[in-house]
Scaffold this motif. Structure first.
Motif, mmCIF file in Angstrom:
data_model
loop_
_atom_site.group_PDB
_atom_site.id
_atom_site.type_symbol
_atom_site.label_atom_id
_atom_site.label_comp_id
_atom_site.label_asym_id
_atom_site.label_seq_id
_atom_site.Cartn_x
_atom_site.Cartn_y
_atom_site.Cartn_z
ATOM 1 N N GLY A 69 0.838 -1.154 0.014
ATOM 2 C CA GLY A 69 0.166 -0.074 -0.031
ATOM 3 C C GLY A 69 0.888 1.262 0.036
ATOM 4 N N GLN A 70 0.502 2.208 0.986
ATOM 5 C CA GLN A 70 1.086 3.550 0.953
ATOM 6 C C GLN A 70 2.521 3.473 1.816
ATOM 7 O OE1 GLN A 70 -0.022 6.063 -1.049
ATOM 8 N NE2 GLN A 70 -1.081 4.205 -1.696
ATOM 9 N N SER A 71 2.688 2.358 2.645
ATOM 10 C CA SER A 71 3.723 2.191 3.352
ATOM 11 C C SER A 71 5.137 2.277 2.434
ATOM 12 C CB SER A 71 3.740 1.110 4.279
ATOM 13 O OG SER A 71 2.693 1.481 5.366
ATOM 14 N N ASP A 72 6.377 2.557 2.647
ATOM 15 C CA ASP A 72 7.355 2.090 2.340
ATOM 16 C C ASP A 72 7.470 0.745 1.693
ATOM 17 O OD1 ASP A 72 8.345 4.666 2.406
ATOM 18 O OD2 ASP A 72 9.987 4.315 3.867
ATOM 19 N N LEU A 73 8.142 0.554 0.603
ATOM 20 C CA LEU A 73 8.168 -0.754 -0.099
ATOM 21 C C LEU A 73 9.815 -1.047 -0.194
ATOM 22 C CD1 LEU A 73 5.868 -0.115 -3.080
ATOM 23 C CD2 LEU A 73 5.250 -0.994 -0.903
ATOM 24 N N PRO A 74 10.596 -1.396 1.027
ATOM 25 C CA PRO A 74 11.997 -1.884 0.911
ATOM 26 C C PRO A 74 12.090 -3.146 0.206
ATOM 27 C CG PRO A 74 11.228 -2.068 2.962
ATOM 28 C CD PRO A 74 9.941 -1.355 2.320
ATOM 29 N N HIS A 75 13.275 -3.327 -0.462
ATOM 30 C CA HIS A 75 13.618 -4.592 -1.253
ATOM 31 C C HIS A 75 13.857 -5.653 -0.113
ATOM 32 C CE1 HIS A 75 15.623 -6.797 -4.554
ATOM 33 N NE2 HIS A 75 15.417 -7.603 -3.827
ATOM 34 N N CYS A 76 13.247 -6.494 0.682
ATOM 35 C CA CYS A 76 13.798 -7.277 1.855
ATOM 36 C C CYS A 76 12.749 -8.226 2.084
ATOM 37 C CB CYS A 76 14.037 -6.561 2.980
ATOM 38 S SG CYS A 76 12.592 -5.869 3.546
ATOM 39 N N ALA A 77 13.248 -9.489 2.635
ATOM 40 C CA ALA A 77 12.177 -10.330 3.048
ATOM 41 C C ALA A 77 11.709 -9.993 4.203
ATOM 42 C CB ALA A 77 13.324 -11.897 3.128
ATOM 43 N N GLN A 145 12.845 -22.333 2.600
ATOM 44 C CA GLN A 145 12.077 -21.086 2.565
ATOM 45 C C GLN A 145 12.986 -19.946 1.946
ATOM 46 O OE1 GLN A 145 11.398 -20.219 6.543
ATOM 47 N NE2 GLN A 145 9.100 -21.062 6.596
ATOM 48 N N LYS A 146 14.227 -20.034 2.280
ATOM 49 C CA LYS A 146 15.424 -19.108 1.570
ATOM 50 C C LYS A 146 15.650 -19.529 0.160
ATOM 51 C CE LYS A 146 17.399 -18.116 5.706
ATOM 52 N NZ LYS A 146 18.771 -18.268 6.688
ATOM 53 N N VAL A 147 15.605 -20.834 -0.307
ATOM 54 C CA VAL A 147 15.539 -21.322 -1.685
ATOM 55 C C VAL A 147 14.421 -20.777 -2.529
ATOM 56 C CG1 VAL A 147 15.382 -23.167 -3.316
ATOM 57 C CG2 VAL A 147 17.029 -23.257 -1.557
ATOM 58 N N ARG A 148 13.324 -20.822 -2.183
ATOM 59 C CA ARG A 148 12.158 -19.935 -2.716
ATOM 60 C C ARG A 148 12.198 -18.621 -2.837
ATOM 61 N NH1 ARG A 148 9.048 -24.457 0.223
ATOM 62 N NH2 ARG A 148 8.837 -23.118 1.828
ATOM 63 N N SER A 211 7.025 -17.635 -0.174
ATOM 64 C CA SER A 211 8.359 -18.228 0.235
ATOM 65 C C SER A 211 8.002 -19.120 1.473
ATOM 66 C CB SER A 211 9.628 -17.367 0.450
ATOM 67 O OG SER A 211 9.791 -16.701 -0.635
ATOM 68 N N GLY A 212 6.962 -18.707 2.219
ATOM 69 C CA GLY A 212 6.366 -19.401 3.389
ATOM 70 C C GLY A 212 7.214 -19.130 4.468
ATOM 71 N N PHE A 213 7.575 -17.747 4.877
ATOM 72 C CA PHE A 213 8.172 -17.506 6.080
ATOM 73 C C PHE A 213 7.328 -17.674 7.228
ATOM 74 C CE2 PHE A 213 11.090 -14.988 2.876
ATOM 75 C CZ PHE A 213 12.106 -15.955 3.021
ATOM 76 N N TRP A 214 6.169 -17.492 6.975
ATOM 77 C CA TRP A 214 5.117 -17.501 7.986
ATOM 78 C C TRP A 214 4.560 -18.874 8.450
ATOM 79 C CZ3 TRP A 214 0.248 -19.866 6.594
ATOM 80 C CH2 TRP A 214 0.147 -20.057 5.090
#
Length: 295
Positions: A69-77, A145-148, A211-214
């Motif tokens: 949405g309107q929050s920042d969109l950093p490139h991270c997991a 998860q990290k592979v995905r 990736s299924g981190f959850w």
């Protein structure tokens, strides 16, 4: 559309957006939106608009999770703990009183992490279509998860996102996986998703979800929760994961009823996005629960 004030706050160097409608006298309600292509806090607009039309006296808070949405969109997991920490800061610095959590679908782990981190900040939980038991009853190997994640966070993943944000794909996916009735996949829904996915940087939150981190074993954290919990399931609920199996809505409710110490469940018409597709029934279930809990 609901009437809201929009605000931005700073958290860990990022700008985070939320909207609110303030009332006095009752516990505020904090809505946690699902994560997916084009999704943000706007997911809740239809639900909150209807709730307000019923003469609601609650304060409503609808944040955009970081990456959406309107929050920042950093490139991270993004992990559930990250979004829970963001919401914890919102509650302690902006809302400044305990809240009722309303959470959609597979963002259930974010609610679990928030309650586990600071139980005093949450008075009750309302879970709309929470995940199938298999998805929250066993730990997924972090290596996979990290592979995905690495696969998605590549030119191939970028190409996938460009395809997935097309209206034809969004319509087909919504009909096949989210809504009980295809005719309920309306232009308002598709327009919201298309607008939310317009910025390609929104893809990283989606990659984190895919990736299924959850996906972890949350059963012990569920057993530790003493707050009252309402679980609302659609009578045609299904899982978007093959691991979820084909249990009935009643069987899924039974899992949550056996795991949470203080829970009640209700099945209403609909499938997997109840606050949007079955708005009146969902709001009525929430209102009855909160009234019974004197919240």
């Amino acid at each position: 559309m609901p009437s809201f004030i929009s605000k931005i706050y700073q958290w860990q160097g990022f700008s985070c957006a939320y909207r609110f409608s303030s009332q006095t006298g009752r516990s505020p309600i904090l809505f946690i939106h699902p994560v997916g292509v084009g999704l943000s806090g706007q997911f809740w607009d239809r639900c909150v608009s209807y709730w307000q039309s019923q003469g609601a006296t609650y304060s409503f808070y609808i944040p955009d999770l970081l990456g959406c949405g309107q929050s920042d969109l950093p490139h991270c997991a993004y992990y559930p703990e990250d979004w829970a920490a963001q919401l914890h800061f919102l509650v302690t610095s902006e809302i400044r009183q305990p809240v009722i959590l309303v959470v959609q679908g597979a963002l259930f782990p974010v609610a679990m992490e928030l309650v586990h981190f600071d139980p005093q900040l949450v008075r009750a939980l309302i879970l709309s279509g929470p995940p199938a038991p298999a998805l929250v009853s066993e730990n997924t190997e972090p290596r996979w998860q990290k592979v995905r994640w690495n696969l998605f966070d590549s030119p191939l993943g970028r190409a996938f996102y460009l395809y997935a944000r097309q209206k034809s794909f969004l319509r087909r996916f919504s009909i096949n996986q989210l809504f009980a009735k295809g005719e309920d996949v309306d232009e308002e829904w598709l327009g919201m998703l298309a607008a939310g996915a317009a910025d390609l940087e929104s893809r990283h939150a989606v990659y984190s979800f895919l990736s299924g981190f959850w996906r972890r074993d949350y059963r012990q954290k569920m057993r530790d929760i003493r707050q009252p919990v309402l679980v609302v399931m659609g009578d045609q609920a299904s899982s978007i994961s093959r691991d979820g199996g084909a249990e009935s809505p009643e069987e899924r409710l039974e899992f949550y009823a056996k795991t949470f110490p203080n829970v009640q469940g209700e099945v209403i018409p609909g499938r997997n996005v109840l606050p949007y597709e079955s708005t009146p029934a969902f709001v009525e279930a929430c209102q009855a629960f909160l009234c019974a809990q004197a919240l």
